[in-house]
Write a protein that holds these residues in place. Sequence first.
Motif, short mmCIF file in Angstrom:
data_model
loop_
_atom_site.label_atom_id
_atom_site.label_comp_id
_atom_site.label_asym_id
_atom_site.label_seq_id
_atom_site.Cartn_x
_atom_site.Cartn_y
_atom_site.Cartn_z
N SER A 91 0.71 -1.17 -0.05
CA SER A 91 -0.06 0.09 -0.13
C SER A 91 0.81 1.40 0.08
CB SER A 91 -0.98 0.16 1.14
OG SER A 91 -0.04 0.09 2.45
N GLU A 92 0.27 2.25 -0.27
CA GLU A 92 0.84 3.58 -0.06
C GLU A 92 1.50 3.82 1.37
OE1 GLU A 92 -0.56 7.60 -1.83
OE2 GLU A 92 -1.23 7.45 0.27
N LEU A 93 2.75 4.50 1.38
CA LEU A 93 3.29 4.81 2.65
C LEU A 93 3.64 6.03 2.76
CD1 LEU A 93 5.71 2.57 4.72
CD2 LEU A 93 6.52 4.85 3.97
N MET A 94 3.18 6.75 4.01
CA MET A 94 3.42 8.13 4.38
C MET A 94 4.10 8.34 5.50
SD MET A 94 0.55 11.25 4.41
CE MET A 94 -0.59 10.19 5.32
N LEU A 95 5.03 9.31 5.36
CA LEU A 95 6.08 9.77 6.46
C LEU A 95 5.56 11.30 6.71
CD1 LEU A 95 9.77 8.91 6.76
CD2 LEU A 95 8.72 11.44 6.93
N GLU A 96 5.28 11.37 8.08
CA GLU A 96 5.24 12.90 8.56
C GLU A 96 6.23 13.29 9.71
OE1 GLU A 96 0.63 14.02 7.82
OE2 GLU A 96 0.86 11.91 8.85
N THR A 97 6.74 14.74 9.33
CA THR A 97 7.61 14.96 10.20
C THR A 97 7.73 16.68 10.07
OG1 THR A 97 9.87 14.86 11.42
CG2 THR A 97 9.48 14.92 8.96
N SER A 98 8.39 17.25 10.77
CA SER A 98 8.70 18.76 10.69
C SER A 98 10.05 19.02 10.21
CB SER A 98 8.79 19.30 12.12
OG SER A 98 9.82 18.94 12.94
N PHE A 99 10.91 18.03 10.01
CA PHE A 99 12.29 18.26 9.19
C PHE A 99 12.61 17.13 8.64
CE2 PHE A 99 16.78 18.09 9.34
CZ PHE A 99 17.11 19.21 8.67
N LEU A 100 13.19 17.19 7.56
CA LEU A 100 13.62 15.89 6.72
C LEU A 100 14.95 16.40 5.76
CD1 LEU A 100 12.95 12.84 6.57
CD2 LEU A 100 11.94 13.28 4.36
N HIS A 101 16.08 15.68 6.16
CA HIS A 101 17.37 15.93 5.56
C HIS A 101 17.36 14.84 4.53
CE1 HIS A 101 21.94 15.84 5.67
NE2 HIS A 101 21.44 16.21 4.53
N VAL A 102 17.38 15.09 3.24
CA VAL A 102 17.40 14.17 2.08
C VAL A 102 18.71 14.41 1.23
CG1 VAL A 102 16.27 13.42 -0.26
CG2 VAL A 102 14.92 14.28 2.11
N SER A 107 19.92 8.20 -2.06
CA SER A 107 18.36 7.67 -1.34
C SER A 107 18.25 7.51 -0.16
CB SER A 107 18.28 6.05 -2.21
OG SER A 107 18.58 6.42 -3.74
N ILE A 108 18.91 8.55 0.75
CA ILE A 108 18.69 8.52 2.15
C ILE A 108 18.12 9.83 2.55
CG2 ILE A 108 20.21 8.80 4.33
CD1 ILE A 108 22.10 6.92 2.87
N ALA A 109 17.34 9.38 3.80
CA ALA A 109 16.39 10.71 4.20
C ALA A 109 16.65 10.47 5.77
CB ALA A 109 14.85 10.56 3.95
N ARG A 110 16.77 11.58 6.55
CA ARG A 110 17.14 11.50 8.30
C ARG A 110 16.29 12.61 8.60
NH1 ARG A 110 23.14 11.63 6.44
NH2 ARG A 110 23.54 9.27 6.52
N THR A 111 16.11 12.22 9.80
CA THR A 111 15.23 13.25 10.74
C THR A 111 15.58 13.26 12.29
OG1 THR A 111 13.47 14.69 11.47
CG2 THR A 111 13.06 12.39 10.99
N ASP A 112 15.86 13.95 13.17
CA ASP A 112 16.15 13.91 14.47
C ASP A 112 14.82 14.25 15.40
OD1 ASP A 112 16.22 16.61 14.26
OD2 ASP A 112 18.09 16.75 15.17
N ARG A 113 13.69 14.58 14.51
CA ARG A 113 12.28 15.11 15.06
C ARG A 113 11.38 13.99 15.12
NH1 ARG A 113 13.14 20.53 12.87
NH2 ARG A 113 15.17 20.80 13.44
N PRO A 114 10.35 14.26 15.95
CA PRO A 114 9.26 13.03 15.88
C PRO A 114 8.69 12.93 14.50
CG PRO A 114 8.90 14.80 17.55
CD PRO A 114 10.06 15.37 16.71
N VAL A 115 8.43 11.82 14.21
CA VAL A 115 7.94 11.15 12.75
C VAL A 115 6.89 10.08 13.13
CG1 VAL A 115 9.94 9.33 12.85
CG2 VAL A 115 9.13 10.36 10.76
N THR A 116 6.08 10.20 11.96
CA THR A 116 4.99 9.02 12.21
C THR A 116 4.95 8.53 10.75
OG1 THR A 116 3.54 10.19 13.62
CG2 THR A 116 2.33 8.87 12.28
#
Length: 158
Positions: A91-102, A107-116
């Motif tokens: 299925s479709e996958l969704m990531l939500e956060t306030s900051f994302l370093h891509v 092909s890498i994404a990182r965050t140190d913030r809350p994520v869902t």
Amino acid sequence: MLFRSDFIVNNVVARRLDANGNVNHTLYASKMTHFPRDDSPHLVSPRFISNASANAPVTITSRTARVSSRGENVYFEDDVRAIRAAYDNRSELMLETSFLHVLPDESIARTDRPVTITDAHTVATAIGLELNSEDRTVKFLSHFRGTYHDPARAEKRR
């Protein structure tokens, strides 16, 4: 201290091609402001589409973003949403956060913030993550919580 821009461009489209001329990534923005002091573009309403994965495209949106001078880093900020399209039986996958370093080329994404992260059967939350879309791995950094709803199990109860 206020930094001055040297140019502003509306309705930006930038593409990165692979060695065969195929589009790997496309970055759209309603507005780009360039700052010569550090050679950094700042974007309003960015939308990044990665076609690098053989499985499904990934689209990242946010209110704003900063791009490093050579484009090797993109920092999405404010209401960040990354969506991997559905493919095969996934299925479709969704990531939500306030900051994302891509790092688009890696092909890498990182965050140190809350994520869902949510998909059709799972909800996962954590503080921080590192995602590698090429090898399809996610490393949660701390405070992980997850819920999985098995659709086969729900069918058996009926």
